[in-house]
Design an enzyme around this catalytic site. Structure first.
Site, PDB file in Angstrom:
ATOM      1  N   ARG A  26       0.829  -1.203   0.000  1.00 25.29           N
ATOM      2  CA  ARG A  26       0.000   0.000   0.000  1.00 25.29           C
ATOM      3  C   ARG A  26       0.870   1.263   0.000  1.00 25.29           C
ATOM      4  NH1 ARG A  26      -0.645   4.628   2.898  1.00 25.29           N
ATOM      5  NH2 ARG A  26      -0.337   3.464   4.836  1.00 25.29           N
ATOM      6  N   ASP A  27       1.536   1.523   1.095  1.00 27.82           N
ATOM      7  CA  ASP A  27       2.356   2.728   1.195  1.00 27.82           C
ATOM      8  C   ASP A  27       3.556   2.677   0.260  1.00 27.82           C
ATOM      9  OD1 ASP A  27       3.079   5.196   2.180  1.00 27.82           O
ATOM     10  OD2 ASP A  27       3.983   4.437   4.000  1.00 27.82           O
ATOM     11  N   HIS A 219       6.411   4.327  12.545  1.00 24.97           N
ATOM     12  CA  HIS A 219       6.445   4.318  11.084  1.00 24.97           C
ATOM     13  C   HIS A 219       7.481   5.349  10.646  1.00 24.97           C
ATOM     14  CE1 HIS A 219       4.149   3.859   7.122  1.00 24.97           C
ATOM     15  NE2 HIS A 219       5.012   4.845   6.872  1.00 24.97           N
ATOM     16  N   HIS A 221      10.445   7.011   8.095  1.00 28.49           N
ATOM     17  CA  HIS A 221      11.023   7.183   6.765  1.00 28.49           C
ATOM     18  C   HIS A 221      12.518   7.433   6.927  1.00 28.49           C
ATOM     19  CE1 HIS A 221       7.249   7.936   4.141  1.00 28.49           C
ATOM     20  NE2 HIS A 221       6.916   7.248   5.213  1.00 28.49           N
ATOM     21  N   CYS A 252       5.696   9.598   0.753  1.00 27.77           N
ATOM     22  CA  CYS A 252       4.357  10.187   0.876  1.00 27.77           C
ATOM     23  C   CYS A 252       4.077  11.081  -0.319  1.00 27.77           C
ATOM     24  CB  CYS A 252       4.235  10.992   2.175  1.00 27.77           C
ATOM     25  SG  CYS A 252       2.620  11.779   2.368  1.00 27.77           S
ATOM     26  N   ASN A 261      10.205   4.480   2.847  1.00 29.36           N
ATOM     27  CA  ASN A 261       9.978   3.898   4.164  1.00 29.36           C
ATOM     28  C   ASN A 261      11.194   3.100   4.622  1.00 29.36           C
ATOM     29  OD1 ASN A 261       6.959   4.349   4.666  1.00 29.36           O
ATOM     30  ND2 ASN A 261       6.937   3.417   2.639  1.00 29.36           N
TER      31      ASN A 261
END
Length: 311
Positions: A26-27, A219, A221, A252, A261
């Site tokens: 997803r991300d 989470h 980065h 993002c 990520n």
């Protein structure tokens, strides 16, 4: 391929096991400009599960206008092969997204809030308060339907427009989400500016307000190369769930300074070396990321993938 596993030297104060919340499908893929075929995404998710991932965030039921890569959310999610013991949460950005996810049979969802007003306005087209009010309504419906709910909080450690973010402001949003019924909150370092001391300070601030680290995830980065150091700081502060993206994919799309990520392979290499159990087979995961990199037409950003695939 180089040596497939690190030497193991445990470190005091770490959890015995960590849940890796895999966000690559997803991300990781949401910012790809070229459309990834639905069948490839489905195979990616299944290969991640086969490699030992127990949580694989499958997609987001966002409007295709905003994230065209995820326009196939219904087809992907309804066609997924489900493996026993594997969770497949989905992101729902608003009430309409929740309805779409529910219609597809989703049993775990994630909602999305911002710790800063600027990002809320730019990304969610509302204020922090407006976003929280909408989230509270969605979470109430989801919990009444028996769904598990996670809350994401973005910009916890810095905002590209506002600058520094007060930990107290983050804590206020986290508390609202927990009060609304979220069962887990993921603290997002959306632009990768956090450092280990900052991570500890935020977790300690939350703890002082009665938030158990067991309810939190992180989470990170890797914009400034701090993601692993920040993860270690979080684990030493009691966190046991870490978001990561296979191959280091992602960023993002709504924050231009955000890079990829934390790579799942880099995380697992570190945790394997520390003797912390994840259940993930590192060589199988590396092979999966190499396979996806072939479909994307470029090498995986993950340092571990690069090191483990050198001739």
């Amino acid at each position: 391929m180089s040596a497939a596993l690190p030497q193991v030297f445990p470190h005091a104060g770490l959890p015995a096991r960590v849940t890796v919340y895999e966000v690559g499908a997803r991300d990781g893929l949401q910012n790809e400009k070229a459309t990834v075929p639905t069948a490839v995404k489905a195979q990616f998710i299944d290969r991640l599960a086969e490699a030992g991932a127990t949580v694989v965030e499958a997609t987001s039921f966002v409007h295709p206008k905003w994230v065209p890569q995820l326009a196939d959310a219904e087809d992907l999610f309804t066609g997924l092969r489900r493996r026993d013991g594997v969770r497949y949460p989905v992101l729902v950005p608003n009430p309409r997204g929740y309805e779409r996810a529910l219609a597809c049979g989703a049993r775990e969802i994630a909602v999305f809030a911002s710790a800063t007003e600027t990002f809320a306005r730019r990304n969610l087209n509302t204020s922090v308060e407006g976003a929280l009010a909408e989230i509270e309504a969605v979470v109430a419906r989801a919990r009444a339907a028996g769904l598990w709910v996670r809350g994401y909080v973005s910009m916890c450690f810095g905002d590209p427009w506002q600058g520094p973010v007060d930990p107290a402001a983050v804590a206020a949003v986290v508390e609202r989400l927990l009060s609304a019924g979220c069962q887990e909150i993921s603290l997002g370092d959306t632009i990768g500016t956090a450092t280990p001391g900052h991570v500890r300070a935020l977790i300690d601030t939350l703890g002082s307000r009665g938030v158990d680290p067991a309810r939190l995830a992180v989470h990170f980065h890797d914009t400034y190369g701090q993601a692993l150091a920040n993860t270690l700081a979080a684990l030493l502060a009691g966190i046991t769930t870490v978001d990561a993206s296979a191959g280091g994919l992602g960023g993002c799309p709504f924050a231009k300074s955000a890079t990829g990520n934390l790579a799942t392979e880099d995380l697992v290499w570190m945790l394997d070396g520390l003797g912390v159990y994840t259940g993930i087979d590192l060589p199988a995961l590396v092979e999966t990321s190499r396979w996806m990199a072939g479909h994307l037409g470029r090498p995986a950003p993950s340092r571990a993938v690069q090191a483990l695939t050198k001739d």
